[in-house]
Scaffold this motif. Structure first.
Motif, mmCIF file in Angstrom:
data_model
loop_
_atom_site.group_PDB
_atom_site.id
_atom_site.type_symbol
_atom_site.label_atom_id
_atom_site.label_comp_id
_atom_site.label_asym_id
_atom_site.label_seq_id
_atom_site.Cartn_x
_atom_site.Cartn_y
_atom_site.Cartn_z
ATOM 1 N N SER A 62 0.690 -1.304 -0.086
ATOM 2 C CA SER A 62 -0.121 0.016 0.135
ATOM 3 C C SER A 62 0.954 1.231 -0.044
ATOM 4 N N THR A 63 2.253 1.152 -0.489
ATOM 5 C CA THR A 63 2.977 2.446 -0.346
ATOM 6 C C THR A 63 2.574 3.144 -1.639
ATOM 7 N N TYR A 64 2.189 2.756 -2.712
ATOM 8 C CA TYR A 64 1.802 3.608 -3.856
ATOM 9 C C TYR A 64 0.757 2.768 -4.693
ATOM 10 N N VAL A 65 0.057 3.530 -5.511
ATOM 11 C CA VAL A 65 -0.974 3.328 -6.371
ATOM 12 C C VAL A 65 -0.499 3.483 -7.765
ATOM 13 N N LEU A 66 -0.914 2.922 -8.811
ATOM 14 C CA LEU A 66 -0.844 3.054 -10.131
ATOM 15 C C LEU A 66 -2.230 3.522 -10.871
ATOM 16 N N ALA A 67 -2.386 4.622 -11.000
ATOM 17 C CA ALA A 67 -3.502 5.356 -11.554
ATOM 18 C C ALA A 67 -3.714 5.137 -12.976
ATOM 19 N N TYR A 68 -4.727 4.571 -13.670
ATOM 20 C CA TYR A 68 -5.089 4.508 -15.115
ATOM 21 C C TYR A 68 -6.152 5.524 -15.686
ATOM 22 N N GLY A 69 -5.944 6.294 -16.819
ATOM 23 C CA GLY A 69 -6.911 6.973 -17.069
ATOM 24 C C GLY A 69 -6.484 8.158 -17.975
ATOM 25 N N PHE A 70 -7.389 9.238 -18.039
ATOM 26 C CA PHE A 70 -6.878 10.381 -19.053
ATOM 27 C C PHE A 70 -6.030 11.152 -17.970
ATOM 28 N N GLU A 71 -5.174 11.901 -18.681
ATOM 29 C CA GLU A 71 -4.351 12.888 -17.776
ATOM 30 C C GLU A 71 -4.974 13.834 -16.858
ATOM 31 N N SER A 72 -5.940 14.499 -17.535
ATOM 32 C CA SER A 72 -6.669 15.567 -16.669
ATOM 33 C C SER A 72 -7.374 14.845 -15.632
ATOM 34 N N ASP A 73 -7.964 13.818 -15.736
ATOM 35 C CA ASP A 73 -8.699 13.105 -14.743
ATOM 36 C C ASP A 73 -7.788 12.604 -13.640
ATOM 37 N N ILE A 74 -6.589 12.234 -13.962
ATOM 38 C CA ILE A 74 -5.383 11.910 -12.973
ATOM 39 C C ILE A 74 -4.998 13.129 -12.260
ATOM 40 N N ASP A 75 -4.834 14.230 -12.747
ATOM 41 C CA ASP A 75 -4.703 15.492 -12.250
ATOM 42 C C ASP A 75 -5.521 15.764 -11.337
ATOM 43 N N ALA A 76 -6.788 15.625 -11.698
ATOM 44 C CA ALA A 76 -8.165 15.929 -10.815
ATOM 45 C C ALA A 76 -7.905 15.086 -9.335
ATOM 46 N N CYS A 77 -7.636 13.851 -9.498
ATOM 47 C CA CYS A 77 -7.494 13.076 -8.492
ATOM 48 C C CYS A 77 -6.325 13.297 -7.459
ATOM 49 N N GLU A 78 -5.435 13.541 -7.952
ATOM 50 C CA GLU A 78 -4.044 13.958 -7.294
ATOM 51 C C GLU A 78 -4.359 15.335 -6.315
ATOM 52 N N ALA A 79 -5.085 16.303 -7.137
ATOM 53 C CA ALA A 79 -5.358 17.509 -6.572
ATOM 54 C C ALA A 79 -6.417 17.094 -5.270
ATOM 55 N N LEU A 80 -7.298 16.551 -5.551
ATOM 56 C CA LEU A 80 -8.296 16.227 -4.333
ATOM 57 C C LEU A 80 -7.552 15.263 -3.116
ATOM 58 N N TYR A 81 -6.832 14.131 -3.770
ATOM 59 C CA TYR A 81 -6.266 13.434 -2.565
ATOM 60 C C TYR A 81 -5.265 14.342 -1.942
ATOM 61 N N THR A 82 -4.597 15.009 -2.572
ATOM 62 C CA THR A 82 -3.521 15.752 -1.891
ATOM 63 C C THR A 82 -3.948 16.727 -0.641
#
Length: 276
Positions: free
Chosen positions: A99-119
């Motif tokens: 559980s030290t990292y995840v691999l995210a699969y999707g379109f760049e803008s969607d992954i950007d949004a995920c990182e922003a919310l998660y951070t």
């Protein structure tokens, strides 16, 4: 392809959410940020469906995102939070065995949004659980877990009740926080999708162009994931042996309802790995 104007607009909404002490206004701004991210994702899907050149330029990708250092307690709840955010943003995730990292699969803008919310939200989740533990409210509670007693044919599984420990309180709190955030973001996503689909011309007997674009995007991400993922098995956020506390979960759920998004947690900023 990263859309800096879109990221700026979403960041402004996040700052408004953080800047108000009114929980209802914070909820409105947070959901508006998610709806904007969803609407932009839909617009991109529709544009790609109508432009073969754009479809070739913009394709799914994978990105490794740090969660925390090996051995840190509670990493599964951090992954659970990221996975909940990912589900609301058309992103699929694989989880490292520790559980030290995840691999995210999707379109760049969607992954950007995920990182922003998660951070933003992972820091709030840990801070809220710290405050809950400092309050001492958990000390009067108990938790239940499934244990095995006896061996061989005499072995039986029973529910054991014990005083609530700090780590069990934290894990239950953070798990419920993650679940509540997932529900909030999914509600905003579904509202944005409904609005986009409702804006299509009425009276058609065949699926709308937006519905087809969203379906095509879903298939494209799914196909990409199947071709790239090397994951085995199914990731689970928790287990019965970890212990269950209704009181700690209720506290975590309340914190998830109140969570806001910070002004220094802008899209495209530093990733959300927590230090030990």
């Amino acid at each position: 392809m990263r859309d800096d104007k879109l990221l700026t607009r979403i960041s402004a909404l996040l700052r408004q959410a953080e800047g108000t002490d009114n929980p209802h206004e914070a909820e409105t701004f947070m959901q508006a940020a998610q709806r904007l991210a969803t609407s932009a994702s839909i617009d991109l899907a529709v544009a790609r469906d109508h432009d073969p050149a754009a479809k070739q330029r913009t394709t799914p990708l994978s990105r490794q995102i740090a969660i925390g250092e090996a051995g840190k307690r509670g990493l599964k709840t951090y992954v659970q939070l990221f996975a909940a955010i990912a589900r609301a943003n058309d992103v699929t995730v694989d989880v490292a065995g520790n559980s030290t990292y995840v691999l995210a699969y999707g379109f760049e803008s969607d992954i950007d949004a995920c990182e922003a919310l998660y951070t933003s939200l992972v820091v709030q989740m840990v801070a809220a659980s710290d405050a809950y533990l400092r309050s001492g409210a958990y000390k009067t509670e108990e938790f239940s877990r499934v244990v095995t007693r006896g061996t061989g044919f005499r072995a039986r599984r029973v529910i054991e009740t014990k005083p609530l420990s700090p780590i069990t309180a934290r894990l239950n709190f953070q798990s419920a926080f993650a679940e509540r955030i997932g529900k909030r973001l999914s509600e905003a996503r579904e509202q944005a999708r409904a609005e986009a689909l409702g804006a299509d011309p009425e009276g058609r007997h065949e699926p709308s162009s937006t519905a087809l674009a969203l379906r095509n995007k879903e298939i494209e991400v799914s196909d990409y994931y199947r071709s790239e993922s090397r994951a085995r098995g199914t990731w689970r956020p928790s287990s019965a042996s970890a212990g269950y506390s209704e009181a700690a979960r209720q506290a975590g759920d309340r914190a998830g309802r109140r969570a806001k998004l910070g002004p220094d947690r802008e899209l495209g900023g530093p990733r959300g790995a927590l230090e030990r």
